[in-house]
Design an enzyme around this catalytic site. Structure first.
Site, PDB file in Angstrom:
ATOM      1  N   THR A  14     -12.421  44.709  26.800  1.00 38.80           N
ATOM      2  CA  THR A  14     -13.191  45.150  25.638  1.00 38.80           C
ATOM      3  C   THR A  14     -14.538  44.441  25.691  1.00 38.80           C
ATOM      4  O   THR A  14     -14.603  43.209  25.677  1.00 38.80           O
ATOM      5  CB  THR A  14     -12.438  44.809  24.335  1.00 38.80           C
ATOM      6  OG1 THR A  14     -11.238  45.585  24.321  1.00 38.80           O
ATOM      7  CG2 THR A  14     -13.278  45.131  23.105  1.00 38.80           C
ATOM      8  N   GLU A  76     -16.830  58.234  25.276  1.00 39.92           N
ATOM      9  CA  GLU A  76     -17.075  57.248  26.332  1.00 39.92           C
ATOM     10  C   GLU A  76     -18.202  57.636  27.303  1.00 39.92           C
ATOM     11  O   GLU A  76     -19.087  56.828  27.598  1.00 39.92           O
ATOM     12  CB  GLU A  76     -15.756  57.039  27.093  1.00 39.92           C
ATOM     13  CG  GLU A  76     -15.849  56.037  28.217  1.00 39.92           C
ATOM     14  CD  GLU A  76     -14.510  55.842  28.934  1.00 39.92           C
ATOM     15  OE1 GLU A  76     -13.482  56.372  28.459  1.00 39.92           O
ATOM     16  OE2 GLU A  76     -14.512  55.163  29.964  1.00 39.92           O
TER      17      GLU A  76
END
Ligand SMILES: Nc1ncnc2c1ncn2[C@@H]1O[C@H](COP(=O)(O)OP(=O)(O)OP(=O)(O)O)[C@@H](O)[C@H]1O
Ligand SMILES: [Mg+2]
Length: 278
Positions: A14, A76
């Site tokens: 992340t 994304e």
């Protein structure tokens, strides 16, 4: 000044992009299987105005941040391309048309031409493959250890080169090209190889497959530059060398942007900044 952050929750890591008091981009990352740590980091930032999110594990992040803040989602690939455009410009690259290869847990390939972009393909060979094969073959699981050892490893006793096959003859293609990744082992029956050599060879395999794949798209699109991004390249001089050499051999120009692991997070951040302005 409004306080905003961008988060890319990928299959492995992340990544967070945020702005410091001077307006400079700063980065931090966490393992995606510890979203509690991400939550704590966010809470420690005090009052945030908005959070931009992207990446395949966004839903898990949303659950961890349920009570936290206004969250803006961006898909994304859009976030990645937005981030890459920004980082290229910021770092002085004047590239209008290119292939962009994102070596994350898996690998995704995009074609960018001005404002237009499209995902052209992908392969399951990526950073996850590097860690997985390294773990299975050497027992080493830590990325930093893998990249450090790979950097001093040699591939010559494990990979089979074109010149190894064409002994004493002219080779039909560059003799130094890999004819068969790991191919020498089966022929010489030398099963015991130093760990660093095995790791360098795994990384060679991963890098060459990804480069071969990227070059095919670059040829198809008749575009010179291939921009390689993704955290698999983080401080990974050996992988960068494998990719750069092979890309150049195939008459294309490799481009590595700094902060390449954070393109998605930067894109998610820019998305809310634009959102706030418009
Ligand atoms: N600290 C780290 N811990 C684990 N892997 C790391 C680390 N730093 C770099 N890597 C490498 O980076 C890869 C993950 O890259 P990246 O963060 O770009 O992918 P991701 O966004 O998590 O995955 P995807 O985009 O495929 O969902 C790992 O597979 C590993 O090879
Ligand atoms: Mg990713």
């Amino acid at each position: 000044m409004t306080k905003v952050i961008g988060i890319d929750t990928g299959g492995t890591l992340t990544k967070i992009a945020h702005l410091d008091a001077q307006g400079e981009l700063q980065y931090v990352s966490f393992p995606s299987n510890d979203l509690q740590a991400v939550r704590e980091w966010i809470l420690a930032q005090g009052d945030l105005d908005e959070i931009g999110v992207t990446g395949g594990r966004t839903e898990q992040l949303r659950e961890a941040l349920q009570d936290v803040k206004t969250i803006h989602y961006i898909v994304e690939f859009e976030a990645t391309l937005k981030g890459v455009r920004y980082l290229l410009k910021q770092q002085g690259h004047q590239i209008d048309e290119c292939i962009i290869t994102n070596i994350g847990t898996g690998t995704s390939v995009h074609y960018m031409n001005g404002n237009h972009d499209v995902r052209v393909g992908g392969t399951g060979i990526g950073g996850g493959t590097l860690i997985g094969l390294s773990t299975l073959m050497t027992g080493i699981t830590d990325f930093e250890e893998i990249r450090t050892l790979a950097n001093v490893g040699k591939r010559e006793h494990i990979d089979l080169l074109v010149e190894d096959i064409y002994q004493g003859m002219d080779t039909p293609i560059d003799g130094k090209l890999t004819a068969s990744n790991f191919g020498k082992v089966g022929i010489t029956e030398q099963g015991n190889q130093p760990v660093e050599d095995v790791l360098a060879t795994i990384q060679g395999l991963v890098g060459e497959v990804i480069t071969t794949f990227s070059i095919q798209y670059a040829d198809e699109k008749k575009t010179e530059h291939i921009v390689y991004i993704g955290s698999t390249l983080s401080d990974n001089a050996h992988l960068e060398r494998v990719i750069a050499n092979y890309t150049r051999t195939k008459k294309h120009s490799p481009v590595f942007v700094g902060d390449h692991g954070f393109a998605g997070a930067v894109g998610a951040l820019l998305n809310i900044v634009e959102h706030a302005i418009t």
